[in-house]
Design a protein around this motif. Structure first.
Motif, PDB file in Angstrom:
ATOM      1  N   ALA A 136       0.839  -1.194   0.000  1.00  0.00           N
ATOM      2  CA  ALA A 136       0.000   0.000   0.000  1.00  0.00           C
ATOM      3  C   ALA A 136       0.878   1.250   0.000  1.00  0.00           C
ATOM      4  CB  ALA A 136      -0.931   0.002   1.212  1.00  0.00           C
ATOM      5  N   VAL A 137       0.363   2.339  -0.568  1.00  0.00           N
ATOM      6  CA  VAL A 137       1.126   3.582  -0.686  1.00  0.00           C
ATOM      7  C   VAL A 137       0.934   4.372   0.604  1.00  0.00           C
ATOM      8  CG1 VAL A 137       1.579   5.603  -2.117  1.00  0.00           C
ATOM      9  CG2 VAL A 137       0.724   3.511  -3.158  1.00  0.00           C
ATOM     10  N   ILE A 138       1.673   3.991   1.609  1.00  0.00           N
ATOM     11  CA  ILE A 138       1.520   4.536   2.949  1.00  0.00           C
ATOM     12  C   ILE A 138       2.869   4.429   3.657  1.00  0.00           C
ATOM     13  CG2 ILE A 138       0.918   2.483   4.315  1.00  0.00           C
ATOM     14  CD1 ILE A 138      -1.260   5.613   4.123  1.00  0.00           C
ATOM     15  N   GLY A 139       3.157   5.354   4.559  1.00  0.00           N
ATOM     16  CA  GLY A 139       4.471   5.417   5.180  1.00  0.00           C
ATOM     17  C   GLY A 139       4.520   4.810   6.565  1.00  0.00           C
ATOM     18  N   PRO A 140       5.736   4.585   7.089  1.00  0.00           N
ATOM     19  CA  PRO A 140       5.895   3.940   8.390  1.00  0.00           C
ATOM     20  C   PRO A 140       5.973   4.898   9.569  1.00  0.00           C
ATOM     21  CG  PRO A 140       8.023   4.083   7.334  1.00  0.00           C
ATOM     22  CD  PRO A 140       7.032   4.707   6.381  1.00  0.00           C
ATOM     23  N   GLU A 141       6.022   6.219   9.319  1.00  0.00           N
ATOM     24  CA  GLU A 141       6.343   7.138  10.423  1.00  0.00           C
ATOM     25  C   GLU A 141       5.226   7.222  11.461  1.00  0.00           C
ATOM     26  OE1 GLU A 141       3.813   9.067   7.734  1.00  0.00           O
ATOM     27  OE2 GLU A 141       5.731   8.110   7.272  1.00  0.00           O
ATOM     28  N   ALA A 142       3.963   7.283  11.039  1.00  0.00           N
ATOM     29  CA  ALA A 142       2.868   7.394  12.005  1.00  0.00           C
ATOM     30  C   ALA A 142       2.734   6.146  12.874  1.00  0.00           C
ATOM     31  CB  ALA A 142       1.554   7.703  11.291  1.00  0.00           C
ATOM     32  N   PRO A 143       2.797   4.921  12.316  1.00  0.00           N
ATOM     33  CA  PRO A 143       2.763   3.751  13.194  1.00  0.00           C
ATOM     34  C   PRO A 143       3.943   3.701  14.161  1.00  0.00           C
ATOM     35  CG  PRO A 143       2.324   3.107  10.928  1.00  0.00           C
ATOM     36  CD  PRO A 143       2.733   4.531  10.893  1.00  0.00           C
ATOM     37  N   LEU A 144       5.131   4.103  13.712  1.00  0.00           N
ATOM     38  CA  LEU A 144       6.278   4.098  14.619  1.00  0.00           C
ATOM     39  C   LEU A 144       6.086   5.093  15.755  1.00  0.00           C
ATOM     40  CD1 LEU A 144       9.360   3.760  12.240  1.00  0.00           C
ATOM     41  CD2 LEU A 144       8.451   2.066  13.826  1.00  0.00           C
ATOM     42  N   VAL A 145       5.550   6.266  15.447  1.00  0.00           N
ATOM     43  CA  VAL A 145       5.276   7.247  16.493  1.00  0.00           C
ATOM     44  C   VAL A 145       4.285   6.682  17.504  1.00  0.00           C
ATOM     45  CG1 VAL A 145       4.146   9.466  16.937  1.00  0.00           C
ATOM     46  CG2 VAL A 145       5.857   9.278  15.127  1.00  0.00           C
ATOM     47  N   ALA A 146       3.219   6.042  17.009  1.00  0.00           N
ATOM     48  CA  ALA A 146       2.210   5.481  17.906  1.00  0.00           C
ATOM     49  C   ALA A 146       2.764   4.313  18.712  1.00  0.00           C
ATOM     50  CB  ALA A 146       0.994   5.026  17.096  1.00  0.00           C
ATOM     51  N   LEU A 147       3.508   3.421  18.059  1.00  0.00           N
ATOM     52  CA  LEU A 147       4.052   2.258  18.769  1.00  0.00           C
ATOM     53  C   LEU A 147       5.107   2.675  19.789  1.00  0.00           C
ATOM     54  CD1 LEU A 147       4.375  -0.201  15.748  1.00  0.00           C
ATOM     55  CD2 LEU A 147       2.777  -0.401  17.670  1.00  0.00           C
ATOM     56  N   GLY A 148       5.998   3.598  19.407  1.00  0.00           N
ATOM     57  CA  GLY A 148       7.015   4.052  20.349  1.00  0.00           C
ATOM     58  C   GLY A 148       6.406   4.763  21.536  1.00  0.00           C
ATOM     59  N   GLY A 149       5.454   5.653  21.274  1.00  0.00           N
ATOM     60  CA  GLY A 149       4.802   6.365  22.372  1.00  0.00           C
ATOM     61  C   GLY A 149       3.968   5.454  23.243  1.00  0.00           C
ATOM     62  N   GLY A 150       3.232   4.545  22.619  1.00  0.00           N
ATOM     63  CA  GLY A 150       2.396   3.631  23.400  1.00  0.00           C
ATOM     64  C   GLY A 150       3.213   2.680  24.253  1.00  0.00           C
ATOM     65  N   ALA A 151       4.319   2.151  23.705  1.00  0.00           N
ATOM     66  CA  ALA A 151       5.165   1.242  24.479  1.00  0.00           C
ATOM     67  C   ALA A 151       5.821   1.962  25.649  1.00  0.00           C
ATOM     68  CB  ALA A 151       6.225   0.620  23.572  1.00  0.00           C
ATOM     69  N   ALA A 152       6.305   3.188  25.416  1.00  0.00           N
ATOM     70  CA  ALA A 152       6.931   3.945  26.501  1.00  0.00           C
ATOM     71  C   ALA A 152       5.925   4.275  27.596  1.00  0.00           C
ATOM     72  CB  ALA A 152       7.554   5.224  25.945  1.00  0.00           C
ATOM     73  N   ALA A 153       4.718   4.692  27.202  1.00  0.00           N
ATOM     74  CA  ALA A 153       3.690   4.994  28.200  1.00  0.00           C
ATOM     75  C   ALA A 153       3.296   3.750  28.982  1.00  0.00           C
ATOM     76  CB  ALA A 153       2.464   5.599  27.508  1.00  0.00           C
ATOM     77  N   LEU A 154       3.234   2.603  28.314  1.00  0.00           N
ATOM     78  CA  LEU A 154       2.896   1.360  28.995  1.00  0.00           C
ATOM     79  C   LEU A 154       3.950   1.004  30.038  1.00  0.00           C
ATOM     80  CD1 LEU A 154       1.142  -1.190  29.232  1.00  0.00           C
ATOM     81  CD2 LEU A 154       2.493  -2.196  27.383  1.00  0.00           C
ATOM     82  N   VAL A 155       5.229   1.192  29.691  1.00  0.00           N
ATOM     83  CA  VAL A 155       6.310   0.876  30.634  1.00  0.00           C
ATOM     84  C   VAL A 155       6.239   1.774  31.863  1.00  0.00           C
ATOM     85  CG1 VAL A 155       8.810   0.942  30.958  1.00  0.00           C
ATOM     86  CG2 VAL A 155       7.848  -0.078  28.895  1.00  0.00           C
TER      87      VAL A 155
END
Length: 457
Positions: A136-155
């Protein structure tokens, strides 16, 4: 009572002294927070590196290794159809059945909406990996921002259950910084992107910025180190061999106006198309998402058949395709570039309407292609065209002018810095026109009631 030091009575109008907004920076808790974000930056950056490597290898396996393993010499022209239809089935199921929405809607642009909950992270990861990895014509930056932020907040919630919302927010933002620390060519670019998208300013920005910069710096070291230790190489958008740039000319300032206006109109059309196509998707996601995948595949096939170039020019985010496009620009005619802009632009809108990912990378690719197309005209060098196109198109899609200027300057290295005055003009023109085009039209005023004359029959 001390008569030698009488207390001055407060006047009724005296106000208490204003609170120091930077007081949190002087506390021991803030120093501990900086250490924690530095430590978290290591696994989060490693996870982001793995995410990018996984999606890149998935693309290669699906479109190169698997067809050969099945007996084809190369991937047949129809190959993207079943791959992207399957991607639509999986992504639609993730959004429908997993907790949360599997990430934000890319048709709404790049937004900072806070760290997602821990239960939402699997859906975000799976939907993004399938969307990006399957073409799909879509980038990785938004999922990485969400995953990095969500994982850090969970920790931080697990380590400090009593942590207040502000601490969780700061740590989550730092996790996002670490996750995209070198994806955009430099930790500085990712920091600018997140700061400008968040809308923070003043002391609040400074309090949130320092942990983010620490995590971003640590993350950049991890990205570089893992690329070297594993032999997989660095993962970054930085253009490997940018074209040579010379000093800007008066004609190129004229082309900056043309590119600024053109990219604003093109970006407005793509956003409007994506938002229009998205409207029916939530009501029938399980079958409309596969249809969207078939549409993206059909556009890639049409481009390949019409130009003789690879369908991969249209597929994917453009992260790995921008450098080869610029390096092999001599092999692309004006007609091929026009068809590339049309097919990838439509595929971009369809992908934003139904899949999950970010809007940044395809906009950079489209901007670079637009600059290459116009560089065939007299008075515009290839380097200046690509730099201005990247800046003007990214601001048209993201609405972040400072980040867009920085992206064009850093991704092209010395060529980008030489063309910086032109980039600024193109970005400003594109941003102002994009804001005007996106402004809601005021509702027509109701007609004033006709006054009734006194004494009228």
């Amino acid at each position: 009572m001390n008569p030698g030091n009488p207390k001055k009575p407060e006047a009724p109008g005296d106000a208490p002294p204003p609170a120091d907004p930077l007081a949190p920076l002087r506390t021991r808790a803030y120093a501990v927070l900086l250490i924690l974000t530095a430590v978290l930056g290591v696994p989060l950056a490693a996870g982001a590196f793995g995410f990018l490597q996984l999606t890149g290898h998935l693309q290669h396996w699906l479109y190169s290794s698997l067809p050969v393993a099945l007996g084809f010499h190369t991937a047949p022209v129809w190959w993207p159809l079943p791959v992207l239809a399957l991607a639509g089935i999986v992504v639609g199921a993730c959004i429908r059945y997993l907790p949360g929405t599997s990430g934000h809607e890319p048709a709404e642009g790049f937004k900072m909406t806070g760290a997602p909950g821990g239960a939402e992270l699997p859906g975000i990861a799976v939907a993004a990996i399938v969307s990006i990895g399957f073409g799909a014509v879509i980038g990785p930056e938004a999922p990485l921002v969400a995953l990095g932020g969500g994982a850090a907040a969970l920790v931080i919630r697990l380590l400090k259950p009593a942590a207040d919302a502000r601490t969780v927010s700061v740590v989550g933002a730092a996790g996002s910084f670490a996750a995209i620390s070198t994806l955009l060519g430099s930790p500085l670019t990712g920091a600018f992107l997140l700061m400008e998208a968040s809308g923070l300013s003043g002391a609040t920005l400074e309090i949130a910025l320092l942990p983010g910069l620490v995590a971003s710096g640590i993350g950049a070291l991890i990205f570089v180190g893992l690329g070297s230790w594993t032999g997989l190489g660095a993962v970054s958008l930085t253009i490997a061999h940018p074209p040579h740039a010379s000093s800007p000319t008066a004609a190129e300032f004229g082309w900056a106006l043309v590119l600024g206006v053109g990219c604003a109109l093109f970006g407005f059309a793509l956003r409007r198309c994506a938002l229009t196509l998205r409207r029916p998707v939530p009501r029938a996601r399980l079958w409309l998402t596969p249809v969207a995948g078939l549409a993206v595949a059909g556009l890639a096939i049409a481009y390949a058949e019409g130009t003789g170039h690879a369908a991969s020019d249209v597929l994917f985010s453009g992260q790995s395709g921008l450098s080869p496009l610029i390096a092999n620009s001599a092999g692309y005619s004006v007609g091929a570039l026009v068809l590339l802009l049309a097919c990838k632009g439509l595929a971009y809108s369809v992908s934003m309407a139904a899949f999950r990912g970010g809007p940044v990378f395809p906009s950079l690719f489209l901007g670079g292609a637009a600059g290459l197309m116009l560089s065939h005209a007299a008075g515009l060098s290839e380097a200046a065209g690509v730099a201005m196109g990247i800046g003007a198109m990214s601001v048209a899609m993201l609405g972040l002018p400072m980040t867009s200027v920085l992206l064009a300057a850093l991704l092209l290295g010395g060529a980008g810095l030489t063309s910086l005055p032109l980039v600024i003009v193109a970005v400003v023109v594109s941003h102002v026109l994009s804001v005007r085009l996106a402004a809601p039209h005021p509702a027509p005023a109701a007609p004033a009631p006709t006054p009734v004359r006194s004494g009228a029959p």
